[in-house]
Design a protein around this motif. Structure first.
Motif, PDB file in Angstrom:
ATOM      1  N   LEU A   7       0.869  -1.169   0.000  1.00  0.00           N
ATOM      2  CA  LEU A   7       0.000   0.000   0.000  1.00  0.00           C
ATOM      3  C   LEU A   7       0.902   1.213   0.000  1.00  0.00           C
ATOM      4  O   LEU A   7       1.568   1.496   0.988  1.00  0.00           O
ATOM      5  CB  LEU A   7      -0.888  -0.012   1.248  1.00  0.00           C
ATOM      6  CG  LEU A   7      -1.874  -1.181   1.324  1.00  0.00           C
ATOM      7  CD1 LEU A   7      -2.667  -1.097   2.611  1.00  0.00           C
ATOM      8  CD2 LEU A   7      -2.813  -1.187   0.121  1.00  0.00           C
ATOM      9  N   CYS A   9       1.789   5.079   0.044  1.00  0.00           N
ATOM     10  CA  CYS A   9       1.290   6.389   0.429  1.00  0.00           C
ATOM     11  C   CYS A   9       2.442   7.355   0.253  1.00  0.00           C
ATOM     12  O   CYS A   9       3.340   7.394   1.088  1.00  0.00           O
ATOM     13  CB  CYS A   9       0.838   6.406   1.877  1.00  0.00           C
ATOM     14  SG  CYS A   9      -0.489   5.241   2.203  1.00  0.00           S
ATOM     15  N   THR A 104     -13.113   4.490  12.012  1.00  0.00           N
ATOM     16  CA  THR A 104     -12.097   4.732  10.981  1.00  0.00           C
ATOM     17  C   THR A 104     -11.593   6.162  11.032  1.00  0.00           C
ATOM     18  O   THR A 104     -10.411   6.430  10.774  1.00  0.00           O
ATOM     19  CB  THR A 104     -12.665   4.443   9.579  1.00  0.00           C
ATOM     20  OG1 THR A 104     -13.820   5.262   9.359  1.00  0.00           O
ATOM     21  CG2 THR A 104     -13.034   2.978   9.432  1.00  0.00           C
ATOM     22  N   LEU A 108      -7.383   7.294  10.938  1.00  0.00           N
ATOM     23  CA  LEU A 108      -6.807   7.966   9.776  1.00  0.00           C
ATOM     24  C   LEU A 108      -5.718   8.956  10.190  1.00  0.00           C
ATOM     25  O   LEU A 108      -5.842   9.668  11.182  1.00  0.00           O
ATOM     26  CB  LEU A 108      -7.899   8.708   8.998  1.00  0.00           C
ATOM     27  CG  LEU A 108      -8.903   7.834   8.238  1.00  0.00           C
ATOM     28  CD1 LEU A 108     -10.084   8.671   7.762  1.00  0.00           C
ATOM     29  CD2 LEU A 108      -8.224   7.138   7.061  1.00  0.00           C
ATOM     30  N   ASP A 129       0.328   7.745   7.564  1.00  0.00           N
ATOM     31  CA  ASP A 129      -0.814   7.672   6.657  1.00  0.00           C
ATOM     32  C   ASP A 129      -1.102   9.059   6.090  1.00  0.00           C
ATOM     33  O   ASP A 129      -1.442   9.989   6.823  1.00  0.00           O
ATOM     34  CB  ASP A 129      -2.031   7.154   7.415  1.00  0.00           C
ATOM     35  CG  ASP A 129      -3.314   7.332   6.608  1.00  0.00           C
ATOM     36  OD1 ASP A 129      -3.234   7.338   5.365  1.00  0.00           O
ATOM     37  OD2 ASP A 129      -4.378   7.485   7.244  1.00  0.00           O
ATOM     38  N   TYR A 132      -4.898   7.203   3.062  1.00  0.00           N
ATOM     39  CA  TYR A 132      -6.038   6.333   3.327  1.00  0.00           C
ATOM     40  C   TYR A 132      -7.338   7.132   3.472  1.00  0.00           C
ATOM     41  O   TYR A 132      -7.342   8.310   3.838  1.00  0.00           O
ATOM     42  CB  TYR A 132      -5.823   5.527   4.606  1.00  0.00           C
ATOM     43  CG  TYR A 132      -4.837   4.399   4.488  1.00  0.00           C
ATOM     44  CD1 TYR A 132      -4.851   3.534   3.393  1.00  0.00           C
ATOM     45  CD2 TYR A 132      -3.894   4.176   5.486  1.00  0.00           C
ATOM     46  CE1 TYR A 132      -3.949   2.488   3.301  1.00  0.00           C
ATOM     47  CE2 TYR A 132      -2.990   3.134   5.408  1.00  0.00           C
ATOM     48  CZ  TYR A 132      -3.027   2.296   4.308  1.00  0.00           C
ATOM     49  OH  TYR A 132      -2.130   1.269   4.222  1.00  0.00           O
ATOM     50  N   THR A 136     -10.626   2.706   2.702  1.00  0.00           N
ATOM     51  CA  THR A 136      -9.407   1.955   2.340  1.00  0.00           C
ATOM     52  C   THR A 136      -8.474   1.664   3.504  1.00  0.00           C
ATOM     53  O   THR A 136      -7.578   0.821   3.374  1.00  0.00           O
ATOM     54  CB  THR A 136      -8.621   2.723   1.262  1.00  0.00           C
ATOM     55  OG1 THR A 136      -8.192   3.988   1.800  1.00  0.00           O
ATOM     56  CG2 THR A 136      -9.443   2.924   0.007  1.00  0.00           C
ATOM     57  N   ILE A 137      -8.610   2.334   4.637  1.00  0.00           N
ATOM     58  CA  ILE A 137      -7.655   2.114   5.722  1.00  0.00           C
ATOM     59  C   ILE A 137      -7.812   0.704   6.288  1.00  0.00           C
ATOM     60  O   ILE A 137      -8.919   0.287   6.649  1.00  0.00           O
ATOM     61  CB  ILE A 137      -7.809   3.177   6.825  1.00  0.00           C
ATOM     62  CG1 ILE A 137      -6.686   3.000   7.871  1.00  0.00           C
ATOM     63  CG2 ILE A 137      -9.188   3.147   7.472  1.00  0.00           C
ATOM     64  CD1 ILE A 137      -6.556   4.170   8.815  1.00  0.00           C
TER      65      ILE A 137
END
Length: 396
Positions: A7, A9, A104, A108, A129, A132, A136-137
């Protein structure tokens, strides 16, 4: 083989390992801390090995206070460890983890740091992060952190408006478990931590590339001992004042032959105190002005001497100045001469025979066989034919 999902970022990469059990959980039952705590939901609940109940107040998660702009949590691994990855389990309230899960928004924007101190700024950032969304997190998440460190720090903030869409207004931490996987013994690497790193090298947990040298060594292959009056980890500590200016022990910093004058301790990094100075701090300071300590190396008094003392170290005694005046604290001289009965530069010599008074400036009577040096009285008698206190009268 592990199923690995990358993933990305920005420039940070989180590696997700659905089932990684090869390394030891270094965080289990270790000491933990958090920046704030709600009721009894302490920081150590995130390292107790329990996370079957993922409710916020189910008793297995740590909970921070509400309405904070920053939230931090850390675990002390008990020493610098060779870390492979960090597992995070955030609260779900035992509900499906998707964009409709209320929690969530608090997860984040989180970051994970590895540090040798409790300050995240002293360490390295494993992951932050920046990309995200609530949809999607991941949760749980395994984050690749191939570094050496003692503290693993989870951090989140809400300090810079505007926040991305879906973010909570406040930083709020509800961690149900944090597991830190790696090799428990320094100097080892490999999937089961059975392989030895090169000599003097703390290598990466995955391969034997030297991440850093053990204390006392430097260079690409960690063969060189610290030199140039340095020692310790990365040779970034300075030797103390070792006797003769020699190199201290490259690992411990201990001076092999003692200390230069004015210093003490195994590393000769402590200046003499308690009114002492010199080699091994064995000499005592003089009477420095206002009771101040002398210079730790040479014993000199930086602000002069107390009354009655003089010299560079204020160890010489003076006095007997006329009218009780203070002597010069450099050479001991009296600015207006000496008191009665004494003379000399420092007024510490008794009048010579035949003299008396202030600075011994007066002569005894000429018919006196020896006068008192203070008042001139002929206390030892007069020459024949003379009488009186000062032998100033002829006998009738």
């Amino acid at each position: 083989m592990y199923a690995v999902v990358l993933l990305v970022c920005c420039s940070w990469v989180a590696l997700l390992y659905p089932s990684v059990q090869a390394y030891e959980n270094l965080a289990l039952h270790k000491t933990a801390w958090q920046s704030s705590t709600f009721e009894f939901y302490r920081a150590d609940r995130a390292v107790d090995g329990l996370y079957t109940d993922l409710r916020e107040r189910g008793g297995q998660c740590t909970v921070s206070l509400w309405a904070k702009r920053t939230a931090a949590w850390l675990v002390d691994l008990g020493g610098v460890k060779n870390i492979h990855h960090v597992f995070l389990q955030y609260v779900t309230d035992n509900r499906v983890w998707d964009e409709y899960n209320f929690n969530t928004r608090f997860f984040l924007g989180f970051s994970v740091y590895i540090s040798n101190t409790t300050n995240k700024g002293d360490g390295v950032l494993c992951f932050r992060d920046t990309n995200y969304t609530p949809a999607t997190i991941p949760n749980p998440v395994n984050i690749s952190c191939p570094y050496h460190g003692r503290y693993v720090i989870y951090y989140n903030n809400r300090t810079h408006l505007p926040y991305p869409e879906g973010y909570s207004d406040f930083a709020y931490t509800v961690l149900c478990e944090v597991e830190v996987y790696g090799c428990p013994t320094p100097g080892r690497y490999g999937e089961n931590c059975s392989l030895l790193c090169p000599e003097n090298c703390n290598c990466g947990v995955i391969d034997k590339t030297c991440v850093e040298c053990v204390p006392g060594y430097r260079g690409h292959l960690c063969y060189e001992e610290c030199a140039g009056l340095t020692y310790g980890l990365k040779c970034n500590q300075k030797c103390g004042k070792c006797s003769g200016g020699v190199q201290c022990d490259h690992v411990t910093g201990i001076c092999p032959n003692g200390c230069d004058a004015g210093m003490y301790g195994d590393r000769c990094d402590l200046a003499c105190g308690c009114y002492t100075y010199g080699v091994e701090c064995k000499q005592s300071c003089g009477n420095c002005s206002n009771g101040e300590p002398c210079h730790h190396v040479d014993g000199s008094c930086p602000s002069g001497c107390n009354s009655g003392a003089y010299g560079v170290m204020c160890k010489e005694s003076c006095g007997n100045c006329s009218n009780g005046d203070t002597c010069n604290d450099v050479d001991g001289s009296c600015p207006y001469g000496c008191d009665v009965g004494v003379y000399g530069k420092t007024c510490d010599e008794a009048c010579q025979s035949g003299r008396y008074g202030f600075s011994c400036a007066k002569a005894c009577g000429q018919n006196c066989q020896g006068c008192n040096r203070f008042n001139g009285v002929c206390e030892f008698g007069c020459h024949p034919g003379w009488t009186g206190t000062f032998c100033e009268k002829r006998n009738p």
